[in-house]
Scaffold this active site. Structure first.
Site, PDB file in Angstrom:
ATOM      1  N   THR A 122     -16.556  65.372  93.723  1.00 19.10           N
ATOM      2  CA  THR A 122     -16.781  65.037  95.126  1.00 19.10           C
ATOM      3  C   THR A 122     -15.501  64.547  95.800  1.00 19.10           C
ATOM      4  O   THR A 122     -14.609  64.004  95.130  1.00 19.10           O
ATOM      5  CB  THR A 122     -17.860  63.924  95.201  1.00 19.10           C
ATOM      6  OG1 THR A 122     -17.922  63.403  96.519  1.00 19.10           O
ATOM      7  CG2 THR A 122     -17.539  62.765  94.266  1.00 19.10           C
ATOM      8  N   ASP A 123     -15.454  64.675  97.121  1.00 18.31           N
ATOM      9  CA  ASP A 123     -14.309  64.134  97.876  1.00 18.31           C
ATOM     10  C   ASP A 123     -14.314  62.605  97.887  1.00 18.31           C
ATOM     11  O   ASP A 123     -13.316  61.976  98.222  1.00 18.31           O
ATOM     12  CB  ASP A 123     -14.287  64.674  99.310  1.00 18.31           C
ATOM     13  CG  ASP A 123     -15.550  64.402 100.111  1.00 18.31           C
ATOM     14  OD1 ASP A 123     -16.493  63.776  99.575  1.00 18.31           O
ATOM     15  OD2 ASP A 123     -15.608  64.829 101.287  1.00 18.31           O
ATOM     16  N   GLU A 124     -15.451  62.002  97.489  1.00 23.43           N
ATOM     17  CA  GLU A 124     -15.536  60.541  97.553  1.00 23.43           C
ATOM     18  C   GLU A 124     -14.601  59.848  96.570  1.00 23.43           C
ATOM     19  O   GLU A 124     -14.374  58.644  96.677  1.00 23.43           O
ATOM     20  CB  GLU A 124     -16.974  60.087  97.296  1.00 23.43           C
ATOM     21  CG  GLU A 124     -17.920  60.620  98.331  1.00 23.43           C
ATOM     22  CD  GLU A 124     -19.280  59.951  98.296  1.00 23.43           C
ATOM     23  OE1 GLU A 124     -19.426  58.916  97.645  1.00 23.43           O
ATOM     24  OE2 GLU A 124     -20.184  60.486  98.946  1.00 23.43           O
ATOM     25  N   TYR A 158     -21.059  54.925  92.393  1.00 23.28           N
ATOM     26  CA  TYR A 158     -21.180  56.384  92.251  1.00 23.28           C
ATOM     27  C   TYR A 158     -19.803  57.046  92.241  1.00 23.28           C
ATOM     28  O   TYR A 158     -19.438  57.775  91.313  1.00 23.28           O
ATOM     29  CB  TYR A 158     -22.042  56.976  93.387  1.00 23.28           C
ATOM     30  CG  TYR A 158     -21.856  58.467  93.547  1.00 23.28           C
ATOM     31  CD1 TYR A 158     -22.296  59.358  92.569  1.00 23.28           C
ATOM     32  CD2 TYR A 158     -21.206  58.998  94.669  1.00 23.28           C
ATOM     33  CE1 TYR A 158     -22.098  60.733  92.700  1.00 23.28           C
ATOM     34  CE2 TYR A 158     -21.005  60.363  94.809  1.00 23.28           C
ATOM     35  CZ  TYR A 158     -21.449  61.227  93.822  1.00 23.28           C
ATOM     36  OH  TYR A 158     -21.251  62.582  93.954  1.00 23.28           O
ATOM     37  N   LYS A 162     -17.666  59.105  89.291  1.00 25.51           N
ATOM     38  CA  LYS A 162     -17.209  60.498  89.450  1.00 25.51           C
ATOM     39  C   LYS A 162     -15.680  60.548  89.254  1.00 25.51           C
ATOM     40  O   LYS A 162     -15.155  61.457  88.610  1.00 25.51           O
ATOM     41  CB  LYS A 162     -17.580  61.052  90.835  1.00 25.51           C
ATOM     42  CG  LYS A 162     -19.058  61.282  91.061  1.00 25.51           C
ATOM     43  CD  LYS A 162     -19.682  62.314  90.126  1.00 25.51           C
ATOM     44  CE  LYS A 162     -19.214  63.730  90.390  1.00 25.51           C
ATOM     45  NZ  LYS A 162     -19.994  64.707  89.572  1.00 25.51           N
TER      46      LYS A 162
HETATM   47  P1  NAD Z   1     -28.896  66.038  92.608  1.00 24.46           P
HETATM   48  O1  NAD Z   1     -29.109  64.570  92.420  1.00 24.46           O
HETATM   49  O2  NAD Z   1     -29.708  66.780  93.603  1.00 24.46           O
HETATM   50  O3  NAD Z   1     -29.100  66.786  91.192  1.00 24.46           O
HETATM   51  C1  NAD Z   1     -28.621  66.265  89.993  1.00 24.46           C
HETATM   52  C2  NAD Z   1     -29.276  67.049  88.845  1.00 24.46           C
HETATM   53  O4  NAD Z   1     -28.725  66.543  87.605  1.00 24.46           O
HETATM   54  C3  NAD Z   1     -30.784  66.865  88.767  1.00 24.46           C
HETATM   55  O5  NAD Z   1     -31.419  68.096  88.517  1.00 24.46           O
HETATM   56  C4  NAD Z   1     -30.976  65.928  87.584  1.00 24.46           C
HETATM   57  O6  NAD Z   1     -32.216  66.092  86.902  1.00 24.46           O
HETATM   58  C5  NAD Z   1     -29.793  66.308  86.705  1.00 24.46           C
HETATM   59  N1  NAD Z   1     -29.390  65.221  85.795  1.00 24.46           N
HETATM   60  C6  NAD Z   1     -29.150  63.923  86.109  1.00 24.46           C
HETATM   61  N2  NAD Z   1     -28.820  63.230  85.005  1.00 24.46           N
HETATM   62  C7  NAD Z   1     -28.820  64.107  83.975  1.00 24.46           C
HETATM   63  C8  NAD Z   1     -28.533  64.005  82.593  1.00 24.46           C
HETATM   64  N3  NAD Z   1     -28.182  62.821  82.040  1.00 24.46           N
HETATM   65  N4  NAD Z   1     -28.627  65.109  81.824  1.00 24.46           N
HETATM   66  C9  NAD Z   1     -28.990  66.311  82.358  1.00 24.46           C
HETATM   67  N5  NAD Z   1     -29.288  66.463  83.668  1.00 24.46           N
HETATM   68  C10 NAD Z   1     -29.186  65.371  84.469  1.00 24.46           C
HETATM   69  O7  NAD Z   1     -27.337  66.187  92.873  1.00 24.46           O
HETATM   70  P2  NAD Z   1     -26.563  67.215  93.825  1.00 24.46           P
HETATM   71  O8  NAD Z   1     -26.484  66.664  95.180  1.00 24.46           O
HETATM   72  O9  NAD Z   1     -27.099  68.555  93.600  1.00 24.46           O
HETATM   73  O10 NAD Z   1     -25.084  67.114  93.184  1.00 24.46           O
HETATM   74  C11 NAD Z   1     -24.705  67.956  92.107  1.00 24.46           C
HETATM   75  C12 NAD Z   1     -23.258  67.679  91.747  1.00 24.46           C
HETATM   76  O11 NAD Z   1     -22.428  67.950  92.862  1.00 24.46           O
HETATM   77  C13 NAD Z   1     -22.965  66.248  91.342  1.00 24.46           C
HETATM   78  O12 NAD Z   1     -22.041  66.257  90.279  1.00 24.46           O
HETATM   79  C14 NAD Z   1     -22.359  65.627  92.580  1.00 24.46           C
HETATM   80  O13 NAD Z   1     -21.485  64.560  92.254  1.00 24.46           O
HETATM   81  C15 NAD Z   1     -21.621  66.817  93.138  1.00 24.46           C
HETATM   82  N6  NAD Z   1     -21.382  66.797  94.596  1.00 24.46           N
HETATM   83  C16 NAD Z   1     -22.429  66.594  95.445  1.00 24.46           C
HETATM   84  C17 NAD Z   1     -22.208  66.629  96.814  1.00 24.46           C
HETATM   85  C18 NAD Z   1     -23.340  66.440  97.803  1.00 24.46           C
HETATM   86  O14 NAD Z   1     -23.109  66.457  98.985  1.00 24.46           O
HETATM   87  N7  NAD Z   1     -24.576  66.299  97.374  1.00 24.46           N
HETATM   88  C19 NAD Z   1     -20.917  66.854  97.293  1.00 24.46           C
HETATM   89  C20 NAD Z   1     -19.869  67.039  96.387  1.00 24.46           C
HETATM   90  C21 NAD Z   1     -20.120  67.022  95.037  1.00 24.46           C
HETATM   91  O1  TDX Z   2     -30.843  57.012 105.983  1.00 24.86           O
HETATM   92  C1  TDX Z   2     -29.609  57.157 106.002  1.00 24.86           C
HETATM   93  N1  TDX Z   2     -28.920  56.844 107.142  1.00 24.86           N
HETATM   94  C2  TDX Z   2     -27.576  56.976 107.248  1.00 24.86           C
HETATM   95  O2  TDX Z   2     -27.007  56.667 108.304  1.00 24.86           O
HETATM   96  C3  TDX Z   2     -28.872  57.663 104.865  1.00 24.86           C
HETATM   97  C4  TDX Z   2     -29.592  58.025 103.596  1.00 24.86           C
HETATM   98  C5  TDX Z   2     -27.500  57.826 104.997  1.00 24.86           C
HETATM   99  N2  TDX Z   2     -26.874  57.474 106.147  1.00 24.86           N
HETATM  100  C6  TDX Z   2     -25.421  57.728 106.262  1.00 24.86           C
HETATM  101  C7  TDX Z   2     -24.567  57.262 105.095  1.00 24.86           C
HETATM  102  C8  TDX Z   2     -23.440  58.278 105.092  1.00 24.86           C
HETATM  103  O3  TDX Z   2     -22.440  57.901 106.024  1.00 24.86           O
HETATM  104  O4  TDX Z   2     -25.266  59.152 106.292  1.00 24.86           O
HETATM  105  C9  TDX Z   2     -24.077  59.562 105.592  1.00 24.86           C
HETATM  106  C10 TDX Z   2     -24.467  60.528 104.489  1.00 24.86           C
HETATM  107  O5  TDX Z   2     -25.184  59.782 103.505  1.00 24.86           O
HETATM  108  P1  TDX Z   2     -25.682  60.430 102.134  1.00 24.86           P
HETATM  109  O6  TDX Z   2     -26.546  61.602 102.429  1.00 24.86           O
HETATM  110  O7  TDX Z   2     -26.239  59.330 101.294  1.00 24.86           O
HETATM  111  O8  TDX Z   2     -24.335  61.035 101.545  1.00 24.86           O
HETATM  112  P2  TDX Z   2     -22.925  60.352 101.107  1.00 24.86           P
HETATM  113  O9  TDX Z   2     -23.084  58.938 100.751  1.00 24.86           O
HETATM  114  O10 TDX Z   2     -21.918  60.729 102.134  1.00 24.86           O
HETATM  115  O11 TDX Z   2     -22.666  61.173  99.721  1.00 24.86           O
HETATM  116  C11 TDX Z   2     -22.964  62.578  99.640  1.00 24.86           C
HETATM  117  O12 TDX Z   2     -21.793  63.356  99.750  1.00 24.86           O
HETATM  118  C12 TDX Z   2     -20.881  63.302  98.695  1.00 24.86           C
HETATM  119  C13 TDX Z   2     -23.685  62.900  98.334  1.00 24.86           C
HETATM  120  O13 TDX Z   2     -24.854  62.099  98.232  1.00 24.86           O
HETATM  121  C14 TDX Z   2     -22.784  62.689  97.166  1.00 24.86           C
HETATM  122  O14 TDX Z   2     -23.437  63.089  95.964  1.00 24.86           O
HETATM  123  C15 TDX Z   2     -21.532  63.514  97.356  1.00 24.86           C
HETATM  124  O15 TDX Z   2     -20.634  63.237  96.335  1.00 24.86           O
END
Ligand code: NAD
Ligand code: TDX
Length: 342
Positions: A122-124, A158, A162
């Site tokens: 992630t960019d975080e 988190y 990462k």
């Molecule tokens: P998500 O929470 O929707 O899915 C995570 C999946 O991992 C689930 O299916 C869960 O059951 C599985 N999991 C969790 N712990 C596990 C374990 N110990 N063993 C096996 N499986 C396990 O997450 P997401 O939003 O789809 O993110 C996927 C990946 O992408 C993550 O690595 C996250 O850091 C990265 N990422 C997410 C975002 C975003 O915006 N959501 C952005 C950049 C990177």
């Molecule tokens: O109810 C809400 N109200 C609100 O204002 C929630 C749930 C979030 N927020 C804000 C917090 C953040 O500034 O919205 C923005 C986005 O929040 P999230 O959806 O929780 O995402 P963020 O914390 O930015 O992280 C996401 O992007 C990077 C993913 O959850 C991560 O897994 C990924 O690495």
């Protein structure tokens, strides 16, 4: 590459990638390793051909299971993670266990069996940036977006886990010759995203007659990318990326949270002011922005789904038509947020 293993392939982004591979790369067989935590859902893989996709329910930190699967695969694409910042502030332990120990377990198996490994991050990990208006180049000057050279500076449990997992991968490349690449992507949106996350939470709030919840003033900026574009980028890096390199994935989609919420309200026919300001997130990162020049110029990737309003409209339609996918969880998710006045 005939056989790949996708960890976390029953989650939001991992399942999108599995669908992408099945659709565009018919020669590839996918084994999904997923623990099916609260965030994993078998239904995300429904309809995929059984001879192309196999789901193994298990933990990425289970060394014996991981080794058995890894030695029979050509590449591992690692998505599995605890992924929600707010959860990590309440209970960091599962984040340390899955994101760090789980990654360690996977890269050890890949090193032992000399298997290609792609690490999804992630960019975080880079921390946050000032708002554009506070920068001399208004966000376009050198160093004003994240690049692969930006120093790591994570803010939350988190993002710290990462970052730790990324650094393990870098060390395994340098010390052990692990055949790995890393990608750091910005915020994804699209269908099948868990309703704890910002965009689906607000859409499902409106569909449930609950007022949307904006943290603080809503000035925080996220760089939105459609999850389909994340999948094509990961495939590009897996197949064309240089070993040992880090590629940042982004689609120039910066929006502040207030703007995103107002767009959702507009698309769902609600008044612009029909939401509540709630308690801000502790340590809330201000702005993320990705410079994806390296990925675009070196590997020729470009995003396709860059019309954010159209993508949001499709996402709203999906949650509206798939209430059965999220409805049972809605009450518990909101009750959990309410404990923190969010
Ligand atoms: P998500 O929470 O929707 O899915 C995570 C999946 O991992 C689930 O299916 C869960 O059951 C599985 N999991 C969790 N712990 C596990 C374990 N110990 N063993 C096996 N499986 C396990 O997450 P997401 O939003 O789809 O993110 C996927 C990946 O992408 C993550 O690595 C996250 O850091 C990265 N990422 C997410 C975002 C975003 O915006 N959501 C952005 C950049 C990177
Ligand atoms: O109810 C809400 N109200 C609100 O204002 C929630 C749930 C979030 N927020 C804000 C917090 C953040 O500034 O919205 C923005 C986005 O929040 P999230 O959806 O929780 O995402 P963020 O914390 O930015 O992280 C996401 O992007 C990077 C993913 O959850 C991560 O897994 C990924 O690495």
């Amino acid at each position: 590459m005939k056989k790949i293993m996708v960890t976390g392939g029953a989650g939001f982004i991992g399942s999108n990638f599995v669908h992408y591979v099945v659709k565009y790369h018919p020669e590839v067989h996918v084994t999904v390793l997923d623990k099916l935590t609260y965030a994993g859902n078998k239904g995300n893989l429904a309809g995929l051909p059984e001879d192309r996709v196999q789901l193994v329910v298990g933990d990425i930190a289970d060394a014996e299971l991981v080794e058995r699967l890894v030695k029979d695969t050509d590449a591992v694409v690692h998505y599995a993670a605890e992924s929600h910042n707010d959860n990590s502030l309440k209970d960091p332990f599962p984040f340390v266990q899955t994101n760090i120990i789980g990654t360690y377990t996977l890269i050890e198996a890949c090193r032992k069996h000399d298997v290609r490994y792609h690490h999804v991050s992630t960019d975080e990990v880079y921390g946050d940036l000032p708002l554009r208006e506070d920068l001399p180049g208004h966000g376009e000057g050198p160093g004003e977006k994240f690049t692969a050279e930006t120093p790591y500076n994570p803010s939350s449990p988190y993002s710290a886990t990462k970052a730790g997992s990324d650094l393990l991968v870098r060390a395994w490349v340098r010390s052990f010759g692990l055949k790995a690449t890393i990608s750091n992507c910005s915020n994804n949106y699209g269908s099948y995203q868990h309703i704890e996350k910002f965009i689906p939470r607000q859409i499902t709030n409106i569909l449930s007659n609950i007022r949307p919840k904006l943290y603080g003033e809503g000035k925080n900026v996220r760089d939105w990318i459609h999850t389909n574009d994340h999948s094509s980028a990961v495939w590009t890096i897996l197949t064309k990326g240089r070993i040992g390199e880090t590629y940042l994935i982004g689609a120039d989609g910066e929006e502040n949270n207030k703007e995103v919420l107002e767009l959702i309200l507009e698309l769902m026919g609600q008044p612009k002011e029909a939401y509540d300001h709630v308690a801000d997130r502790a340590g809330h990162d201000l702005r993320y922005a990705i410079d994806s020049t390296k990925l675009r110029e070196e590997l020729g990737w470009t995003p396709e789904f860059t019309n954010f309003k159209a993508g949001l409209a499709d996402t709203i339609q999906w949650y509206t038509e798939n209430k059965a996918w999220w409805l049972a969880e809605k009450e518990a998710v909101e009750a959990n947020y309410a404990k923190n006045n969010q």
